[in-house]
Design a protein around this motif. Structure first.
Motif, PDB file in Angstrom:
ATOM      1  N   ALA A 245      52.997  -9.030 -41.351  1.00 17.21           N
ATOM      2  CA  ALA A 245      52.103 -10.181 -41.210  1.00 17.21           C
ATOM      3  C   ALA A 245      52.255 -10.828 -39.838  1.00 17.21           C
ATOM      4  CB  ALA A 245      52.389 -11.197 -42.311  1.00 17.21           C
ATOM      5  N   ALA A 246      53.500 -10.934 -39.367  1.00 11.89           N
ATOM      6  CA  ALA A 246      53.740 -11.523 -38.049  1.00 11.89           C
ATOM      7  C   ALA A 246      53.103 -10.670 -36.954  1.00 11.89           C
ATOM      8  CB  ALA A 246      55.242 -11.668 -37.810  1.00 11.89           C
ATOM      9  N   LEU A 247      53.243  -9.352 -37.089  1.00 11.79           N
ATOM     10  CA  LEU A 247      52.664  -8.448 -36.099  1.00 11.79           C
ATOM     11  C   LEU A 247      51.139  -8.528 -36.116  1.00 11.79           C
ATOM     12  CD1 LEU A 247      53.432  -6.267 -34.009  1.00 11.79           C
ATOM     13  CD2 LEU A 247      53.219  -4.572 -35.827  1.00 11.79           C
ATOM     14  N   ALA A 248      50.549  -8.559 -37.307  1.00 14.87           N
ATOM     15  CA  ALA A 248      49.092  -8.639 -37.416  1.00 14.87           C
ATOM     16  C   ALA A 248      48.569  -9.946 -36.821  1.00 14.87           C
ATOM     17  CB  ALA A 248      48.675  -8.516 -38.878  1.00 14.87           C
ATOM     18  N   ALA A 249      49.288 -11.047 -37.069  1.00 18.45           N
ATOM     19  CA  ALA A 249      48.868 -12.340 -36.520  1.00 18.45           C
ATOM     20  C   ALA A 249      48.939 -12.333 -35.000  1.00 18.45           C
ATOM     21  CB  ALA A 249      49.747 -13.452 -37.090  1.00 18.45           C
ATOM     22  N   GLY A 250      49.995 -11.732 -34.452  1.00 15.16           N
ATOM     23  CA  GLY A 250      50.123 -11.657 -33.004  1.00 15.16           C
ATOM     24  C   GLY A 250      49.044 -10.802 -32.371  1.00 15.16           C
ATOM     25  N   ILE A 251      48.744  -9.670 -32.998  1.00 16.31           N
ATOM     26  CA  ILE A 251      47.699  -8.780 -32.471  1.00 16.31           C
ATOM     27  C   ILE A 251      46.350  -9.489 -32.451  1.00 16.31           C
ATOM     28  CG2 ILE A 251      46.396  -6.671 -32.955  1.00 16.31           C
ATOM     29  CD1 ILE A 251      49.007  -5.488 -34.086  1.00 16.31           C
ATOM     30  N   LYS A 252      46.085 -10.261 -33.493  1.00 19.88           N
ATOM     31  CA  LYS A 252      44.801 -10.963 -33.581  1.00 19.88           C
ATOM     32  C   LYS A 252      44.618 -11.957 -32.439  1.00 19.88           C
ATOM     33  CE  LYS A 252      41.942 -13.580 -36.824  1.00 19.88           C
ATOM     34  NZ  LYS A 252      41.878 -14.178 -38.187  1.00 19.88           N
ATOM     35  N   GLN A 253      45.715 -12.543 -31.964  1.00 16.80           N
ATOM     36  CA  GLN A 253      45.630 -13.550 -30.904  1.00 16.80           C
ATOM     37  C   GLN A 253      45.590 -12.946 -29.504  1.00 16.80           C
ATOM     38  OE1 GLN A 253      45.137 -16.772 -31.628  1.00 16.80           O
ATOM     39  NE2 GLN A 253      45.158 -16.113 -33.781  1.00 16.80           N
ATOM     40  N   CYS A 254      45.878 -11.664 -29.390  1.00 21.21           N
ATOM     41  CA  CYS A 254      45.933 -11.029 -28.069  1.00 21.21           C
ATOM     42  C   CYS A 254      44.526 -10.757 -27.544  1.00 21.21           C
ATOM     43  CB  CYS A 254      46.716  -9.722 -28.138  1.00 21.21           C
ATOM     44  SG  CYS A 254      48.476  -9.950 -28.464  1.00 21.21           S
TER      45      CYS A 254
END
Length: 251
Positions: A5-14
């Motif tokens: 979930a943390a990785l997916a959230a970070g990718i979404k903001q990039c």
């Protein structure tokens, strides 16, 4: 919520063309990022870090990791020494096309490989943990195996589930037909009545199971088509185009 979930959230903001991922426990060395970029510029789409000199306990961390990496590499067909190393560099279009959930973060390079990404591996620094406690170990092996089954299914049958369920149903149904024929042979040529042998009941059971699997495959085909339609998601991935603009296709 977990690492996925943390990785997916970070990718979404990039918003850039390159995305680098690394752990927050300070075991990864950010000084390795320029080396990853240099390697990527050699013509790769993904550069995966390899903790060649890993600073973790051998029995409950390194040994399970080595076994898992070999198994994942074999099943997915994307060979890497260290799937568990979070320090990885990606071209953003590959990550943006993925939908991560559950515990799928460890398989991101495999998913990128399924899309045709060119993957390289580079030894990186690894330091002893100074923050937090690890949630990984031998106890997670069973979960990794289940996740790996999901990954393999998504690679091989995501767009054609009828091949898996329908194929299995056809084989089981055929076995039921063979058993039924054997039952009739015993009755008419050997004089063994149906009530005196269990093969007839077994053949009916196999026939029903096979029929249900075929129906399940058809339902899965319908659901897959609904999924692609609702998400407006193409069933392909274009790495590079000449004379056409397919950017809108990559979602």
């Amino acid at each position: 919520m977990g690492q996925t979930a943390a990785l997916a959230a970070g990718i979404k903001q990039c918003g850039g063309e390159l995305i680098v991922c690394l752990d927050a426990d300070r075991q990864n060395d950010a000084a390795d990022i320029p080396l990853l970029i240099d390697k990527l510029n050699e013509g790769y789409d993904v550069v995966s870090g390899w903790r060649k000199n890993r600073k973790d306990a051998w029995l409950n961390r390194r040994l399970p990791s080595q076994l898992a990496n070999k198994l994942i590499s074999w099943i997915t067909g994307v060979p890497l020494h260290d799937y568990g190393c979070t320090l990885k560099l990606y071209r953003a279009k590959y990550l943006k096309s993925l939908r991560l959930y559950g515990e799928m973060h460890r398989f991101v390079p495999a998913f990128a490989g399924f899309l045709g990404a060119r993957i390289a591996e580079l030894p990186v620094n690894h330091r002893p943990r100074t923050r937090g406690t690890s949630k990984y170990g031998i106890s997670r092996t069973f979960k990794v195996l289940l996740d790996l089954l999901t990954v393999k299914f998504m690679d091989a049958y995501m767009a054609k589930p009828i091949y898996l369920f329908g194929g299995g149903g056809f084989v089981i149904s055929l076995l039921g037909v063979i058993l039924a024929a054997l039952t009739l042979y015993k009755k008419f040529f050997l004089g063994i009545f149906v009530k005196d042998q269990p093969l007839f009941q077994v053949s009916i059971f196999f026939g029903l199971i096979g029929f249900q699997l075929i129906l399940l495959g058809l339902l899965a085909e319908i659901l897959i088509r609904v999924y692609f339609d609702i998400k407006d998601k193409p069933s392909y991935f274009i790495r590079h185009s000449i004379g056409f603009d397919f950017d809108s296709e990559v979602k």
